[in-house]
Design a protein around this motif. Structure first.
Motif, PDB file in Angstrom:
ATOM      1  N   GLU A   1      -7.336  74.335  29.735  1.00 42.97           N
ATOM      2  CA  GLU A   1      -8.580  74.048  30.460  1.00 42.97           C
ATOM      3  C   GLU A   1      -8.607  72.628  31.017  1.00 42.97           C
ATOM      4  O   GLU A   1      -9.424  72.301  31.886  1.00 42.97           O
ATOM      5  CB  GLU A   1      -9.794  74.259  29.546  1.00 42.97           C
ATOM      6  CG  GLU A   1     -10.045  73.186  28.510  1.00 42.97           C
ATOM      7  CD  GLU A   1      -9.083  73.211  27.319  1.00 42.97           C
ATOM      8  OE1 GLU A   1      -9.154  72.313  26.465  1.00 42.97           O
ATOM      9  OE2 GLU A   1      -8.262  74.154  27.247  1.00 42.97           O
ATOM     10  N   THR A   2      -7.716  71.763  30.532  1.00 41.48           N
ATOM     11  CA  THR A   2      -7.656  70.382  31.008  1.00 41.48           C
ATOM     12  C   THR A   2      -6.589  70.257  32.090  1.00 41.48           C
ATOM     13  O   THR A   2      -5.417  70.518  31.842  1.00 41.48           O
ATOM     14  CB  THR A   2      -7.338  69.413  29.859  1.00 41.48           C
ATOM     15  OG1 THR A   2      -8.361  69.521  28.862  1.00 41.48           O
ATOM     16  CG2 THR A   2      -7.274  67.986  30.359  1.00 41.48           C
TER      17      THR A   2
ATOM     18  N   HIS B   1      -4.006  73.043  25.720  1.00 45.71           N
ATOM     19  CA  HIS B   1      -5.297  72.801  26.378  1.00 45.71           C
ATOM     20  C   HIS B   1      -5.209  73.169  27.860  1.00 45.71           C
ATOM     21  O   HIS B   1      -5.282  72.300  28.735  1.00 45.71           O
ATOM     22  CB  HIS B   1      -5.695  71.333  26.217  1.00 45.71           C
ATOM     23  CG  HIS B   1      -5.861  70.898  24.797  1.00 45.71           C
ATOM     24  ND1 HIS B   1      -7.058  71.012  24.115  1.00 45.71           N
ATOM     25  CD2 HIS B   1      -4.976  70.364  23.926  1.00 45.71           C
ATOM     26  CE1 HIS B   1      -6.898  70.559  22.889  1.00 45.71           C
ATOM     27  NE2 HIS B   1      -5.646  70.162  22.748  1.00 45.71           N
TER      28      HIS B   1
ATOM     29  N   SER C   1      -9.415  64.531  22.743  1.00 47.86           N
ATOM     30  CA  SER C   1      -8.360  65.437  22.270  1.00 47.86           C
ATOM     31  C   SER C   1      -6.989  64.939  22.716  1.00 47.86           C
ATOM     32  O   SER C   1      -6.015  64.988  21.958  1.00 47.86           O
ATOM     33  CB  SER C   1      -8.590  66.849  22.805  1.00 47.86           C
ATOM     34  OG  SER C   1      -9.818  67.362  22.348  1.00 47.86           O
ATOM     35  N   PHE C   2      -6.922  64.443  23.937  1.00 49.84           N
ATOM     36  CA  PHE C   2      -5.648  63.948  24.457  1.00 49.84           C
ATOM     37  C   PHE C   2      -5.207  62.693  23.704  1.00 49.84           C
ATOM     38  O   PHE C   2      -4.026  62.556  23.357  1.00 49.84           O
ATOM     39  CB  PHE C   2      -5.782  63.653  25.949  1.00 49.84           C
ATOM     40  CG  PHE C   2      -4.522  63.136  26.575  1.00 49.84           C
ATOM     41  CD1 PHE C   2      -3.420  63.965  26.724  1.00 49.84           C
ATOM     42  CD2 PHE C   2      -4.431  61.824  27.008  1.00 49.84           C
ATOM     43  CE1 PHE C   2      -2.241  63.491  27.298  1.00 49.84           C
ATOM     44  CE2 PHE C   2      -3.270  61.339  27.582  1.00 49.84           C
ATOM     45  CZ  PHE C   2      -2.173  62.179  27.731  1.00 49.84           C
TER      46      PHE C   2
ATOM     47  N   THR D   1      -0.469  70.216  27.250  1.00 54.42           N
ATOM     48  CA  THR D   1      -0.901  71.043  28.374  1.00 54.42           C
ATOM     49  C   THR D   1      -0.918  72.521  28.003  1.00 54.42           C
ATOM     50  O   THR D   1      -1.757  73.280  28.481  1.00 54.42           O
ATOM     51  CB  THR D   1       0.003  70.829  29.596  1.00 54.42           C
ATOM     52  OG1 THR D   1       1.363  71.152  29.251  1.00 54.42           O
ATOM     53  CG2 THR D   1      -0.045  69.384  30.062  1.00 54.42           C
TER      54      THR D   1
ATOM     55  N   SER E   1     -12.770  68.970  33.541  1.00 55.54           N
ATOM     56  CA  SER E   1     -11.944  68.370  32.497  1.00 55.54           C
ATOM     57  C   SER E   1     -10.621  67.989  33.133  1.00 55.54           C
ATOM     58  O   SER E   1      -9.726  68.828  33.265  1.00 55.54           O
ATOM     59  CB  SER E   1     -11.739  69.344  31.332  1.00 55.54           C
ATOM     60  OG  SER E   1     -12.945  69.592  30.667  1.00 55.54           O
ATOM     61  N   GLU E   2     -10.525  66.759  33.562  1.00 56.16           N
ATOM     62  CA  GLU E   2      -9.331  66.290  34.242  1.00 56.16           C
ATOM     63  C   GLU E   2      -8.827  65.013  33.586  1.00 56.16           C
ATOM     64  O   GLU E   2      -9.603  64.217  33.074  1.00 56.16           O
ATOM     65  CB  GLU E   2      -9.624  66.001  35.717  1.00 56.16           C
ATOM     66  CG  GLU E   2     -10.025  67.229  36.517  1.00 56.16           C
ATOM     67  CD  GLU E   2     -10.348  66.879  37.964  1.00 56.16           C
ATOM     68  OE1 GLU E   2     -10.317  65.669  38.299  1.00 56.16           O
ATOM     69  OE2 GLU E   2     -10.640  67.795  38.748  1.00 56.16           O
TER      70      GLU E   2
ATOM     71  N   GLU F   1     -14.989  64.348  25.649  1.00 64.76           N
ATOM     72  CA  GLU F   1     -14.421  65.264  24.642  1.00 64.76           C
ATOM     73  C   GLU F   1     -12.971  65.614  24.942  1.00 64.76           C
ATOM     74  O   GLU F   1     -12.110  65.571  24.065  1.00 64.76           O
ATOM     75  CB  GLU F   1     -15.266  66.534  24.569  1.00 64.76           C
ATOM     76  CG  GLU F   1     -14.784  67.509  23.492  1.00 64.76           C
ATOM     77  CD  GLU F   1     -15.676  68.738  23.383  1.00 64.76           C
ATOM     78  OE1 GLU F   1     -15.278  69.691  22.700  1.00 64.76           O
ATOM     79  OE2 GLU F   1     -16.769  68.732  23.994  1.00 64.76           O
ATOM     80  N   HIS F   2     -12.671  66.004  26.209  1.00 65.80           N
ATOM     81  CA  HIS F   2     -11.305  66.417  26.529  1.00 65.80           C
ATOM     82  C   HIS F   2     -10.346  65.229  26.442  1.00 65.80           C
ATOM     83  O   HIS F   2      -9.188  65.377  26.049  1.00 65.80           O
ATOM     84  CB  HIS F   2     -11.245  67.043  27.921  1.00 65.80           C
ATOM     85  CG  HIS F   2     -11.527  66.088  29.041  1.00 65.80           C
ATOM     86  ND1 HIS F   2     -12.786  65.584  29.279  1.00 65.80           N
ATOM     87  CD2 HIS F   2     -10.716  65.518  29.973  1.00 65.80           C
ATOM     88  CE1 HIS F   2     -12.746  64.777  30.318  1.00 65.80           C
ATOM     89  NE2 HIS F   2     -11.498  64.709  30.761  1.00 65.80           N
TER      90      HIS F   2
END
Length: 301
Positions: free
Chosen positions: A120-121, A118, A283-284, A115, A92-93, A279-280
């Motif tokens: 995990e990102t 989340h 969210s952003f 940040t 997840s980058e 998905e990530h």
């Protein structure tokens, strides 16, 4: 050194019993396949095929080595498949590019709530010119770019993040006592410009052109906002700058249009439409739409 391409061509030739058929399958010319197989044979120090017959046949050595060649290809295919799986699921980058006009400190503050929510990102940041940002976004090397002056592209989405109020930095005797300066007055000054890596020089020219005013530009170009302001202090001319980047507010005068409306540059976020499918990333983008603009206003930029 073994060539993976030569190994693929050799496997195809052995399966199809023809260099020509292998070339058609691999999408190359027959001489290309023949030369690659010959190079592999030279590297191995042995012949793999019996040539000169109507149907291509393996030598006894080729028959023994062919399973090893198949194992190499299976391992490479497994490596590529696992790499794709890791890229699509485990990682997840987000790669965020921005111009100097947006500013590293401001981008970091703007995105800090995301940040923290989340962890995990992983976020990677790149400060680049407008042209380089657009190029890397198109090439898929960046996910989101932040700045001003980006070209309109049909497949790109964009969102206004904040407005940068513009000022005229000047030590001109006729301007020093003014709180606000209209474009018509600013056009009488010798204007200092930066190298156009962040879009400010283009935006400045656009302001005067849209108002039907000429711009007298100083022949030299500054490399940074700090240098631009230093040149103003030296009396080389005046400069249009975002208020956010001005250190000495005493020389900054609000820049207005002909009817007294303050002028500003819009800082935008731009991304490719398909980004929302991850998905990530979704969210952003939701954060950008719902939170970032309000957060930007609260920072009084």
């Amino acid at each position: 050194m073994f060539s993976l391409v030569a190994i693929r061509y050799t496997d195809a030739a052995a399966r199809l019993k023809s260099f020509s058929a292998a070339a058609r399958e691999c999408g190359v010319s027959q001489p290309t396949v023949s030369a690659a197989v010959a190079d592999l044979e030279a590297t191995l120090g042995t012949a793999l095929f019996l040539r000169g017959r109507r149907m291509l046949e393996l030598t006894s050595t080729g028959t023994r080595l062919l399973p090893r060649i198949a194992e190499v290809l299976d391992a490479v295919n497994a490596l590529q498949a696992e790499s794709r799986d890791l890229a699509s699921t485990a990682r997840s980058e987000l790669r965020i590019g921005f111009t100097p006009l947006a500013g590293a400190a401001r981008v970091a503050a703007l995105l800090d709530p995301f940040t923290k929510q989340h962890p995990e990102t992983r976020m990677f940041f790149f400060e680049l010119s407008v042209v380089e940002l657009e190029s890397r976004l198109s090439a898929g090397q960046l996910d989101v770019i932040i700045g001003c002056g980006f070209r309109r592209v049909r497949t790109h989405k964009r969102l206004k993040l904040l407005s940068d109020t513009l000022v005229l930095c000047s030590k001109d005797a006729e301007i020093e006592g003014l709180t606000a300066v209209q474009l018509a007055t600013a056009s009488k000054c010798c204007l200092l410009l930066t190298e156009d890596i962040c879009g400010l020089a283009t935006a400045t020219r656009g302001l005067f052109e849209s108002a039907g005013l000429n711009l007298e530009a100083y022949p030299g170009r500054a490399m940074s906002y700090g240098a631009l302001e230093d040149w103003v202090e030296l009396g080389l001319g005046s400069a249009v700058m975002p208020r956010y980047h001005v250190r000495n507010r005493a020389i900054a005068h609000s820049l207005q249009d002909a009817v007294g409306v303050p002028l500003a540059l819009e800082v935008e976020a731009v991304w490719k439409s398909p980004l929302a499918s991850a998905e990530h990333a979704a969210s952003f983008l939701t954060y950008l739409h719902r939170v970032a603009p309000t957060f930007a206003r609260e920072m009084n930029y």
